[in-house]
Scaffold this active site. Sequence first.
Site, PDB file in Angstrom:
ATOM      1  N   ASP A   1       0.855  -1.193   0.000  1.00 44.68           N
ATOM      2  CA  ASP A   1       0.000   0.000   0.000  1.00 44.68           C
ATOM      3  C   ASP A   1       0.888   1.240   0.000  1.00 44.68           C
ATOM      4  OD1 ASP A   1      -2.231   1.559   0.033  1.00 44.68           O
ATOM      5  OD2 ASP A   1      -2.878   1.029   2.055  1.00 44.68           O
TER       6      ASP A   1
ATOM      7  N   ASP B   1      -3.295   2.284  -5.955  1.00 43.06           N
ATOM      8  CA  ASP B   1      -2.106   2.350  -5.104  1.00 43.06           C
ATOM      9  C   ASP B   1      -1.978   1.210  -4.111  1.00 43.06           C
ATOM     10  OD1 ASP B   1      -4.231   3.132  -3.521  1.00 43.06           O
ATOM     11  OD2 ASP B   1      -3.057   4.589  -2.388  1.00 43.06           O
ATOM     12  N   GLU B   2      -2.673   0.116  -4.339  1.00 42.32           N
ATOM     13  CA  GLU B   2      -2.497  -1.018  -3.428  1.00 42.32           C
ATOM     14  C   GLU B   2      -2.770  -2.326  -4.153  1.00 42.32           C
ATOM     15  OE1 GLU B   2      -5.338  -1.791  -0.285  1.00 42.32           O
ATOM     16  OE2 GLU B   2      -6.726  -0.329  -1.152  1.00 42.32           O
TER      17      GLU B   2
END
EC number: 2.7.7.7
Length: 437
Positions: free
Chosen positions: A21, A115-116
Site C-alpha cells: 500500500d 495504489d495497493e
Amino acid sequence: MGGAVPRQRESSRDRVIMHVDMDAFFVGVELLTRPELVGRQVVVAGSGPRSVVLSASYEARALGVGSAMPTTKARQLAPHAVYIDPSHGQYRKYSQKIMEILGSVTDQLEQVSVDEAFLDVTGAIRRLGPPVGIARDIRRRITEETGLVASIGISSNKFLAKMASTGSKPDGLWLVPGSMAEQFLAPLPVRKLWGVGEKTARILHDAGFDTVGAVQEAPYSLLQRRLGKAAGAHLYELCRGIDERPVVTERVEKSMGAEHTFSYDTDDVREIKSALLQLSHDVARRIRAAERRAYGVAIKVRDENFHTVSRARALEQGATTGREVYEAAARLFDDLGPLPCRIRLVGVRAERFDAHDAGRQLSLWDQASEDTFVHEAEWGQAESTMDLIWAKFGPSGLRPATLLEGTISPRYERKQEKVDGSRTSDGQESEEGPSRQ
C-alpha cells in the site's frame, strides 16, 4: 440454536501473502514536482464547493484531515494547508509503474486500487529468498524507480497482510506470522477490523465488546444472535485471523458506473439529463475498452435531503454505445415522475455483461429489427472513433453536440465507481513476531 462453531482451518498457514500500500499516494505523486512542499500540510482535493479530499499528507492528517472528507471541512481543520487539484493522468502513470514492479516479483498479483495490491509470493520464495527480503527489495525498487514510498504487510492471508500494512504505516514493513494472528489482533479496537463498519461496531460496543480480544472470547452463538447468522460467523473467523480468500489475478467487473455531483442542487431536467448523457458516454467508453456488452442499465438519483433512489432495467439487446446506455437511463429517470425536490447527485451504471462478440439477436421477419441493427452498428463505429480521439486529446477532444451547449454546470465532479475495489487509509521493520521493534 446458532449452528456449529466453524473449525479452525490450517490450510492457509503455508501461504505467504503481501499487501503493498502506497503511503499518501496522491500527495506523494504531487510532491515529486513540488519538492518544496515536503514536510508541509498538503491536501489533494477538487476545487468545487462539493469536492472531497482525495488524499492528505501526514502533517495534514495530524489535524484530522482524511480521505473522502468534504474539502470545506478540511479547510476548517487545516486552513494553512496547501490545496492541490488532482492530476489523475499522473496517478495512472505511476500506478502502472508500481504494478509493473510488483508483477516482476510474481504473477500472482491482485490490484485492488491504483495504489495497493495483494501478492501471493509463496511460489517466489525459492527464487527470491525470504519474504522480508522480498518486501524490502520491493520497497527499495519502488522508491528508486518512482520516488514514492510503500508500506508492506506480510502474513498467511489477505486479511492479516492488510492489517499488518496498515499498522506499519508510514514507511514501514510488518511481518505477522499466521500462528500469532489472535495475539496480533486481540488489543485492537473492534472498529479497526477490516470490514467492520460503524453499525457493527456500535452493536458490539453495546454488548460490551470494545476490543477484538473481547470478541474472541465471546460465545459463537452470542455473536450470531447479535449480528445475524452470516455476519456472526464472519466476525468469529475475522477476529481469529481466518481468511481463505485467494489472490485473484484477474478481476471481472460485475458493473461499471460513474456519478456526477452537481455544484448546486438543481431541478432543471435539461441539466440533469445532460449529466446522464455525459455519464452514459463515460460508462460506454469503459464497456468498449473491456470488450463487453451490457444487458442492464441502472441509475441512481440523490436529492437535496440525501434521499437516494435507484432504478434498473434489463436490455433486450446488449449495449456498447453511450447512446444506448443513455436511452435506457433517460427512460428510467422519466419513469420516476415529477421531481419532488432538487437533485444533488445522479449516477449511471451498466451491468449484466456478456462478451462484445456474443452478437445481437435479430428477428428473421422484422425489417425494422435489421434497420435498427445497422443503425446501432453505425453508432458503434462513430463512438469507437470518438474513443481514439478521446485517448489522444482527452475528454474535451470530442463530445456529443448536446454537451456543447453548456447545460451542465462547469463546476462539477464526476467519480468512477470502483466495484470489487477499495481505497484505504494510509515504521519500523520487524522480521518476526506481531510487534514492531
